[in-house]
Design a protein around this motif. Structure first.
Motif, PDB file in Angstrom:
ATOM      1  N   ILE A 109      -2.719  29.113  33.238  1.00 59.54           N
ATOM      2  CA  ILE A 109      -3.742  29.924  32.583  1.00 59.54           C
ATOM      3  C   ILE A 109      -4.661  29.056  31.732  1.00 59.54           C
ATOM      4  O   ILE A 109      -5.886  29.234  31.712  1.00 59.54           O
ATOM      5  CB  ILE A 109      -3.095  31.028  31.720  1.00 59.54           C
ATOM      6  CG1 ILE A 109      -2.254  31.965  32.597  1.00 59.54           C
ATOM      7  CG2 ILE A 109      -4.174  31.816  30.970  1.00 59.54           C
ATOM      8  CD1 ILE A 109      -3.011  32.671  33.692  1.00 59.54           C
ATOM      9  N   ARG A 110      -4.085  28.067  31.014  1.00 61.43           N
ATOM     10  CA  ARG A 110      -4.907  27.176  30.189  1.00 61.43           C
ATOM     11  C   ARG A 110      -5.879  26.373  31.064  1.00 61.43           C
ATOM     12  O   ARG A 110      -7.037  26.146  30.685  1.00 61.43           O
ATOM     13  CB  ARG A 110      -4.013  26.234  29.390  1.00 61.43           C
ATOM     14  CG  ARG A 110      -3.221  26.923  28.295  1.00 61.43           C
ATOM     15  CD  ARG A 110      -2.449  25.907  27.454  1.00 61.43           C
ATOM     16  NE  ARG A 110      -1.487  26.581  26.600  1.00 61.43           N
ATOM     17  CZ  ARG A 110      -1.792  27.168  25.446  1.00 61.43           C
ATOM     18  NH1 ARG A 110      -3.050  27.159  25.019  1.00 61.43           N
ATOM     19  NH2 ARG A 110      -0.852  27.749  24.717  1.00 61.43           N
ATOM     20  N   ASP A 111      -5.417  25.936  32.231  1.00 63.72           N
ATOM     21  CA  ASP A 111      -6.292  25.193  33.147  1.00 63.72           C
ATOM     22  C   ASP A 111      -7.446  26.057  33.636  1.00 63.72           C
ATOM     23  O   ASP A 111      -8.579  25.585  33.788  1.00 63.72           O
ATOM     24  CB  ASP A 111      -5.485  24.665  34.328  1.00 63.72           C
ATOM     25  CG  ASP A 111      -4.598  23.488  33.962  1.00 63.72           C
ATOM     26  OD1 ASP A 111      -4.826  22.915  32.880  1.00 63.72           O
ATOM     27  OD2 ASP A 111      -3.691  23.151  34.750  1.00 63.72           O
ATOM     28  N   TYR A 112      -7.146  27.355  33.902  1.00 65.55           N
ATOM     29  CA  TYR A 112      -8.209  28.268  34.330  1.00 65.55           C
ATOM     30  C   TYR A 112      -9.237  28.446  33.214  1.00 65.55           C
ATOM     31  O   TYR A 112     -10.451  28.445  33.459  1.00 65.55           O
ATOM     32  CB  TYR A 112      -7.632  29.640  34.693  1.00 65.55           C
ATOM     33  CG  TYR A 112      -6.765  29.661  35.928  1.00 65.55           C
ATOM     34  CD1 TYR A 112      -6.802  28.629  36.857  1.00 65.55           C
ATOM     35  CD2 TYR A 112      -5.893  30.734  36.163  1.00 65.55           C
ATOM     36  CE1 TYR A 112      -5.996  28.667  37.995  1.00 65.55           C
ATOM     37  CE2 TYR A 112      -5.106  30.784  37.281  1.00 65.55           C
ATOM     38  CZ  TYR A 112      -5.151  29.741  38.200  1.00 65.55           C
ATOM     39  OH  TYR A 112      -4.355  29.783  39.306  1.00 65.55           O
ATOM     40  N   LEU A 113      -8.750  28.611  31.971  1.00 64.94           N
ATOM     41  CA  LEU A 113      -9.639  28.857  30.835  1.00 64.94           C
ATOM     42  C   LEU A 113     -10.510  27.650  30.499  1.00 64.94           C
ATOM     43  O   LEU A 113     -11.630  27.795  29.998  1.00 64.94           O
ATOM     44  CB  LEU A 113      -8.809  29.260  29.610  1.00 64.94           C
ATOM     45  CG  LEU A 113      -8.168  30.646  29.665  1.00 64.94           C
ATOM     46  CD1 LEU A 113      -7.190  30.825  28.504  1.00 64.94           C
ATOM     47  CD2 LEU A 113      -9.228  31.740  29.632  1.00 64.94           C
ATOM     48  N   SER A 114      -9.989  26.469  30.788  1.00 67.52           N
ATOM     49  CA  SER A 114     -10.762  25.251  30.505  1.00 67.52           C
ATOM     50  C   SER A 114     -11.728  24.909  31.629  1.00 67.52           C
ATOM     51  O   SER A 114     -12.604  24.059  31.471  1.00 67.52           O
ATOM     52  CB  SER A 114      -9.804  24.077  30.279  1.00 67.52           C
ATOM     53  OG  SER A 114      -9.122  23.750  31.494  1.00 67.52           O
ATOM     54  N   GLY A 115     -11.550  25.563  32.769  1.00 66.81           N
ATOM     55  CA  GLY A 115     -12.392  25.252  33.922  1.00 66.81           C
ATOM     56  C   GLY A 115     -11.884  24.047  34.688  1.00 66.81           C
ATOM     57  O   GLY A 115     -12.569  23.545  35.593  1.00 66.81           O
ATOM     58  N   LYS A 116     -10.683  23.609  34.359  1.00 65.97           N
ATOM     59  CA  LYS A 116     -10.108  22.449  35.028  1.00 65.97           C
ATOM     60  C   LYS A 116      -9.741  22.776  36.476  1.00 65.97           C
ATOM     61  O   LYS A 116      -9.938  21.960  37.379  1.00 65.97           O
ATOM     62  CB  LYS A 116      -8.880  21.968  34.251  1.00 65.97           C
ATOM     63  CG  LYS A 116      -8.222  20.723  34.826  1.00 65.97           C
ATOM     64  CD  LYS A 116      -7.029  20.316  33.975  1.00 65.97           C
ATOM     65  CE  LYS A 116      -6.330  19.082  34.560  1.00 65.97           C
ATOM     66  NZ  LYS A 116      -5.163  18.673  33.721  1.00 65.97           N
ATOM     67  N   THR A 117      -9.189  23.951  36.672  1.00 63.63           N
ATOM     68  CA  THR A 117      -8.823  24.410  38.015  1.00 63.63           C
ATOM     69  C   THR A 117      -9.260  25.860  38.182  1.00 63.63           C
ATOM     70  O   THR A 117      -9.600  26.549  37.205  1.00 63.63           O
ATOM     71  CB  THR A 117      -7.299  24.310  38.260  1.00 63.63           C
ATOM     72  OG1 THR A 117      -6.618  25.147  37.317  1.00 63.63           O
ATOM     73  CG2 THR A 117      -6.806  22.873  38.152  1.00 63.63           C
ATOM     74  N   TYR A 118      -9.218  26.321  39.430  1.00 66.82           N
ATOM     75  CA  TYR A 118      -9.575  27.696  39.748  1.00 66.82           C
ATOM     76  C   TYR A 118      -8.456  28.317  40.576  1.00 66.82           C
ATOM     77  O   TYR A 118      -7.772  27.616  41.333  1.00 66.82           O
ATOM     78  CB  TYR A 118     -10.889  27.751  40.529  1.00 66.82           C
ATOM     79  CG  TYR A 118     -12.032  27.102  39.777  1.00 66.82           C
ATOM     80  CD1 TYR A 118     -12.693  27.796  38.779  1.00 66.82           C
ATOM     81  CD2 TYR A 118     -12.422  25.794  40.054  1.00 66.82           C
ATOM     82  CE1 TYR A 118     -13.732  27.208  38.071  1.00 66.82           C
ATOM     83  CE2 TYR A 118     -13.467  25.198  39.348  1.00 66.82           C
ATOM     84  CZ  TYR A 118     -14.113  25.906  38.359  1.00 66.82           C
ATOM     85  OH  TYR A 118     -15.123  25.316  37.664  1.00 66.82           O
ATOM     86  N   PRO A 119      -8.258  29.623  40.464  1.00 70.29           N
ATOM     87  CA  PRO A 119      -7.136  30.263  41.168  1.00 70.29           C
ATOM     88  C   PRO A 119      -7.348  30.340  42.677  1.00 70.29           C
ATOM     89  O   PRO A 119      -8.475  30.418  43.167  1.00 70.29           O
ATOM     90  CB  PRO A 119      -7.092  31.657  40.551  1.00 70.29           C
ATOM     91  CG  PRO A 119      -8.488  31.917  40.110  1.00 70.29           C
ATOM     92  CD  PRO A 119      -9.011  30.586  39.652  1.00 70.29           C
ATOM     93  N   SER A 120      -6.231  30.338  43.399  1.00 74.16           N
ATOM     94  CA  SER A 120      -6.281  30.566  44.843  1.00 74.16           C
ATOM     95  C   SER A 120      -6.572  32.045  45.089  1.00 74.16           C
ATOM     96  O   SER A 120      -6.555  32.864  44.153  1.00 74.16           O
ATOM     97  CB  SER A 120      -4.935  30.198  45.473  1.00 74.16           C
ATOM     98  OG  SER A 120      -3.917  31.061  44.987  1.00 74.16           O
TER      99      SER A 120
END
Length: 227
Positions: free
Chosen positions: A37-48
């Motif tokens: 979730i933190r990666d999604y919020l930072s824009g580091k990764t995006y969900p499949s």
């Protein structure tokens, strides 16, 4: 390079649906780890796609909105101005050209007929011509008696809603076990059934013999392959 801003803005939509929940609380709600979730919020990764579906279901939000920022049901019609959409009617084939169950399973040609059991017709064309789709059939022409106007395996859309015989019209007729495609010329005594091929004799039908012939319908469109 084209940048997909809808994907980049996913973190903003994710923040919106969290509604102030902590990362820990939201992660548990979605059955995901806090790190994800933190990666999604930072824009580091995006969900499949699977995780997008899971989040939209857990949070009761539109999948399309979560992925793109748009709800499909709210997209204005003007965005689809270049997309042509019109109801299509399927015109059935003449009953005598229907295949047997065995023939239909193998998709073989039936009595020299292409294996097409219906033909698509646009609703707008039918309205323009004033035709009832329920009264139309398609007939696959046989032989060369009406050539060059109508050739072997040309598709003919036949209007079975006949109120009167029009002089010079091309009609599909049944006589005993035969199916005839002929141009009807009206005379004082009855009909003349004409072919375009000079080698075919004209058939004269007296008014007293009309009941021996069944008019299936008249040709309203010829479908031809150019090559």
């Amino acid at each position: 390079m084209i940048v997909n801003k809808s994907v980049q803005n996913f973190k903003n939509r994710l923040t919106e649906i969290m509604k102030g929940d902590s990362v820990s609380t939201f992660a548990k709600k979605c059955d995901m780890s806090e790190t994800v979730i933190r990666d999604y919020l930072s824009g580091k990764t995006y969900p499949s796609l699977n995780r997008l579906a899971s989040i939209s279901e857990k949070c009761n939000v539109s999948y399309s909105w979560l992925a793109t920022g748009h709800k499909l049901e709210e997209i204005h019609d003007t965005e689809n101005d270049n997309v042509y959409s019109e109801y299509i009617h399927r015109i059935p084939v003449y009953i005598k050209q229907l295949p047997t169950v065995e023939e239909a399973k193998t998709q073989k040609y039936v009595r020299g007929t292409p294996p097409v059991m219906n033909y698509p017709v646009l609703d707008g064309w039918l309205s323009h011509r004033g035709l009832d789709p329920k009264k139309l059939i398609i007939y696959w022409a046989k032989g060369d008696l009406m050539a060059p106007e109508i050739k072997q395996n040309n598709g003919l859309i036949i209007n079975t809603d006949i109120h009167e015989v029009i002089d010079g019209g091309v009609y599909l007729l049944e006589y005993e076990e035969m199916t005839l495609l002929r141009r009807i010329r009206l005379t004082l005594d009855g009909w003349q059934l004409l072919c375009n091929n000079n080698q075919c004799e004209t058939i004269t039908v007296l008014r007293t013999d009309f009941k021996q012939y069944k008019i299936v319908g008249n040709v309203v469109q010829i479908i031809k392959d150019l090559y």
